[in-house]
Design a protein around this motif. Sequence first.
Motif, PDB file in Angstrom:
ATOM      1  N   THR A 276     -14.513  -8.819   2.526  1.00  0.00           N
ATOM      2  CA  THR A 276     -14.075  -7.883   3.393  1.00  0.00           C
ATOM      3  C   THR A 276     -12.712  -7.529   2.721  1.00  0.00           C
ATOM      4  O   THR A 276     -12.080  -7.912   1.823  1.00  0.00           O
ATOM      5  N   THR A 277     -11.948  -6.399   3.351  1.00  0.00           N
ATOM      6  CA  THR A 277     -11.045  -5.647   2.821  1.00  0.00           C
ATOM      7  C   THR A 277      -9.715  -6.101   3.553  1.00  0.00           C
ATOM      8  O   THR A 277      -9.663  -5.988   4.733  1.00  0.00           O
ATOM      9  N   SER A 278      -8.544  -6.657   3.010  1.00  0.00           N
ATOM     10  CA  SER A 278      -7.271  -6.725   3.540  1.00  0.00           C
ATOM     11  C   SER A 278      -6.027  -6.545   2.557  1.00  0.00           C
ATOM     12  O   SER A 278      -6.124  -6.824   1.331  1.00  0.00           O
ATOM     13  N   ASP A 279      -5.032  -5.770   2.935  1.00  0.00           N
ATOM     14  CA  ASP A 279      -4.068  -5.505   2.072  1.00  0.00           C
ATOM     15  C   ASP A 279      -2.726  -6.429   2.356  1.00  0.00           C
ATOM     16  O   ASP A 279      -1.892  -6.288   1.485  1.00  0.00           O
ATOM     17  N   GLY A 280      -3.092  -7.248   3.340  1.00  0.00           N
ATOM     18  CA  GLY A 280      -1.786  -8.163   3.454  1.00  0.00           C
ATOM     19  C   GLY A 280      -1.777  -9.585   2.977  1.00  0.00           C
ATOM     20  O   GLY A 280      -2.972 -10.199   3.367  1.00  0.00           O
ATOM     21  N   GLY A 281      -0.826 -10.270   2.525  1.00  0.00           N
ATOM     22  CA  GLY A 281      -0.823 -11.707   1.999  1.00  0.00           C
ATOM     23  C   GLY A 281      -0.372 -12.420   3.415  1.00  0.00           C
ATOM     24  O   GLY A 281      -0.085 -11.731   4.441  1.00  0.00           O
ATOM     25  N   THR A 282      -0.284 -13.818   3.215  1.00  0.00           N
ATOM     26  CA  THR A 282       0.196 -14.495   4.179  1.00  0.00           C
ATOM     27  C   THR A 282       1.386 -15.128   3.857  1.00  0.00           C
ATOM     28  O   THR A 282       1.476 -15.648   2.924  1.00  0.00           O
ATOM     29  N   ARG A 283       2.288 -15.174   4.735  1.00  0.00           N
ATOM     30  CA  ARG A 283       3.650 -15.739   4.626  1.00  0.00           C
ATOM     31  C   ARG A 283       4.029 -16.878   5.563  1.00  0.00           C
ATOM     32  O   ARG A 283       3.587 -16.850   6.758  1.00  0.00           O
ATOM     33  N   ALA A 284       4.708 -18.030   5.203  1.00  0.00           N
ATOM     34  CA  ALA A 284       5.172 -19.082   6.078  1.00  0.00           C
ATOM     35  C   ALA A 284       6.611 -19.192   6.002  1.00  0.00           C
ATOM     36  O   ALA A 284       7.311 -18.539   5.125  1.00  0.00           O
ATOM     37  N   ASN A 285       7.269 -19.888   6.946  1.00  0.00           N
ATOM     38  CA  ASN A 285       8.724 -19.740   6.975  1.00  0.00           C
ATOM     39  C   ASN A 285       9.316 -21.130   6.318  1.00  0.00           C
ATOM     40  O   ASN A 285      10.408 -21.127   6.324  1.00  0.00           O
TER      41      ASN A 285
ATOM     42  N   ALA B 145     -18.991 -12.558  -2.848  1.00  0.00           N
ATOM     43  CA  ALA B 145     -17.799 -11.836  -3.296  1.00  0.00           C
ATOM     44  C   ALA B 145     -18.098 -10.804  -4.227  1.00  0.00           C
ATOM     45  O   ALA B 145     -19.246 -11.060  -4.961  1.00  0.00           O
ATOM     46  N   ASP B 146     -17.243  -9.765  -4.264  1.00  0.00           N
ATOM     47  CA  ASP B 146     -17.257  -8.737  -5.381  1.00  0.00           C
ATOM     48  C   ASP B 146     -17.319  -9.356  -6.751  1.00  0.00           C
ATOM     49  O   ASP B 146     -16.100  -9.858  -6.963  1.00  0.00           O
ATOM     50  N   GLY B 147     -18.126  -9.233  -7.805  1.00  0.00           N
ATOM     51  CA  GLY B 147     -18.000  -9.926  -8.774  1.00  0.00           C
ATOM     52  C   GLY B 147     -17.233  -9.313  -9.585  1.00  0.00           C
ATOM     53  O   GLY B 147     -16.254  -9.967 -10.573  1.00  0.00           O
ATOM     54  N   ALA B 148     -17.152  -8.032  -9.797  1.00  0.00           N
ATOM     55  CA  ALA B 148     -16.169  -7.267 -10.736  1.00  0.00           C
ATOM     56  C   ALA B 148     -14.687  -7.514 -10.256  1.00  0.00           C
ATOM     57  O   ALA B 148     -13.815  -7.677 -11.083  1.00  0.00           O
ATOM     58  N   GLY B 149     -14.571  -7.406  -8.667  1.00  0.00           N
ATOM     59  CA  GLY B 149     -13.267  -7.626  -8.473  1.00  0.00           C
ATOM     60  C   GLY B 149     -12.706  -9.162  -8.836  1.00  0.00           C
ATOM     61  O   GLY B 149     -11.599  -9.143  -8.843  1.00  0.00           O
ATOM     62  N   LEU B 150     -13.523 -10.137  -8.424  1.00  0.00           N
ATOM     63  CA  LEU B 150     -13.057 -11.399  -8.876  1.00  0.00           C
ATOM     64  C   LEU B 150     -12.758 -11.525 -10.360  1.00  0.00           C
ATOM     65  O   LEU B 150     -11.860 -12.307 -10.727  1.00  0.00           O
ATOM     66  N   ARG B 151     -13.593 -10.962 -11.098  1.00  0.00           N
ATOM     67  CA  ARG B 151     -13.123 -11.225 -12.681  1.00  0.00           C
ATOM     68  C   ARG B 151     -12.038 -10.601 -12.984  1.00  0.00           C
ATOM     69  O   ARG B 151     -11.205 -10.999 -13.607  1.00  0.00           O
TER      70      ARG B 151
ATOM     71  N   THR C  67      -9.808 -10.534  -1.624  1.00  0.00           N
ATOM     72  CA  THR C  67      -9.782  -9.494  -0.718  1.00  0.00           C
ATOM     73  C   THR C  67      -9.874  -8.336  -1.744  1.00  0.00           C
ATOM     74  O   THR C  67      -9.630  -8.432  -3.048  1.00  0.00           O
ATOM     75  N   ALA C  68     -10.048  -7.122  -1.314  1.00  0.00           N
ATOM     76  CA  ALA C  68     -10.161  -5.828  -1.871  1.00  0.00           C
ATOM     77  C   ALA C  68      -8.730  -5.381  -2.059  1.00  0.00           C
ATOM     78  O   ALA C  68      -8.787  -4.141  -2.531  1.00  0.00           O
ATOM     79  N   GLY C  69      -8.009  -5.915  -1.365  1.00  0.00           N
ATOM     80  CA  GLY C  69      -6.463  -5.287  -1.345  1.00  0.00           C
ATOM     81  C   GLY C  69      -5.569  -5.573  -2.546  1.00  0.00           C
ATOM     82  O   GLY C  69      -5.911  -6.333  -3.502  1.00  0.00           O
ATOM     83  N   GLU C  70      -4.468  -5.007  -2.485  1.00  0.00           N
ATOM     84  CA  GLU C  70      -3.617  -5.417  -3.741  1.00  0.00           C
ATOM     85  C   GLU C  70      -3.242  -6.693  -3.729  1.00  0.00           C
ATOM     86  O   GLU C  70      -2.855  -7.313  -4.920  1.00  0.00           O
ATOM     87  N   ARG C  71      -3.100  -7.447  -2.548  1.00  0.00           N
ATOM     88  CA  ARG C  71      -2.744  -8.883  -2.668  1.00  0.00           C
ATOM     89  C   ARG C  71      -3.714  -9.810  -3.242  1.00  0.00           C
ATOM     90  O   ARG C  71      -3.315 -10.834  -3.844  1.00  0.00           O
ATOM     91  N   GLY C  72      -4.844  -9.402  -3.394  1.00  0.00           N
ATOM     92  CA  GLY C  72      -5.872  -9.982  -4.219  1.00  0.00           C
ATOM     93  C   GLY C  72      -6.945 -11.051  -3.405  1.00  0.00           C
ATOM     94  O   GLY C  72      -7.946 -11.301  -3.708  1.00  0.00           O
TER      95      GLY C  72
END
Length: 478
Positions: free
Chosen positions: A164-173, A67-73, A215-220
């Motif tokens: 890897t990069t993803s900008d989407g979170g996951t939702r459940a109903n 994992a990207d160490g800086a991003g995780l911090r 993830t590298a996106g806004e969702r984290g």
Amino acid sequence: MKHRGRHRRRRRGRALRASLAGTALALTAAATLISTSQAAGGETPGALSSLTSAGELRALQLRETLADGAGLRTLTDEMGGGVGLDEVLGSANHAMRAEADCFSTEKDNLPVEPAASRAYCWEPGDAVDDRWVPRSVTTSRNNQVIASGWTHSGAGSGSPAVGTTSDGGTRANGTHADGAGGDGADDQGLARVAFVDASDPSNLRYRWVLLVVPTAGERGFEGLRARLGGMAWYEDKLIVTARGPRSRGGQDDSLYVFDLARFLRADVTGSEAIGRSGDGWSAHHYRYALPAVASYTPSKGGGCDVRDGDGVPCLGSLSLDRTSTPPTVVASERSRPGGERPARVWRYALDITGDRTGLLTTTGRGHTAVATEAYETDASGIGGVLAHRGSWYVDRTAEERESHGTLWRQDEAGAEATKCPAGKSDEKSDLQSYACWGRHTSSLSYSPETDEVWTLTDPIPERVLYAVKLSDIEDTLD
């Protein structure tokens, strides 16, 4: 190469028959062994066969992705800082039931011989929730904490590799309380761990934690969506096997490593989202999320295939061997109970240096983890594997779902199994049977401080978490 394992079994079979032909006593012993092993649902797996060729070992190589160490911090800081295991255990909000309070159907799955040294059952809501299935178990070094991995019944919808990069979170109903799981389709495939405070053997309590992938996106981060198989705990790292989605004619199986010193605390507990939720952070109603810090995928492309005994193995069970130097994780591949194809068992060395402690030891520019030891076993349907002081313990699932399994100890000299007292096996026979291990078991974990081998069962309403003394196992080996 496709029929190498079959030919090896034939050669071993001819050698065994020749050696048994020497004396009448040996013939009598062989007849007894065959009859009892057949009663147990399968023949003896015999000795382990060492795998040494470059091609055989290449199929077991794994490529490391950190994992990207800086991003995780940054993620950890934005969520208020990392949380330790003590806080998670201190907030445990579920209670295990003692053996006396377990359902009769749960206790029926305990081993016949040797007897369990202690047994527990899950809180009733978790015991009968068919959406979540227990898959693995491991313990802390001092046996004060037990971790059990569970997967939502719709596992296999896919999760990104670490980095890897993803900008989407996951939702459940669906809606649910912390740790109960939702009803929405987006719940399918999520993985979670019950961290059990076992410091008081008479009062075990646990807290659910969601496994996530940064993830590298806004969702984290996103939820890990994969079927858990095995689990090992070394120092502050939790290592799990995860069965991914089908692709390229096979399945993408991986190892994930999680940092137990870096639990993330969600401050939005009323949201189905996973990751950033408005101005806060949500973990799908769970208070805590545990982020992966590394993943390991097969170096040889094409995914795994349970029908191919020479290609990339589909990862099954996993456990820790502290008696090797350095410590290692041992793994087995998935295979069908009663199948003809041999299965492979092997080990990877763990790194014990600095901030890499608990990761797999890697070599070369490709950061590749190689198997330091590998064998082929004729045991099929392996539910759990354990290595200790040079011996391999293989939990062999019965072909019939209502039958008890078999626990074998194997090495390159032969195989021995725990046995039942006469008349106390699943078979209605006065012959002693090897089918006396627990029913429907998954995963094995050894705790040296208490000399206990832990395992668990998975179906409803037959879920039980129990331990058996390794010394008792040794005493009942035949």
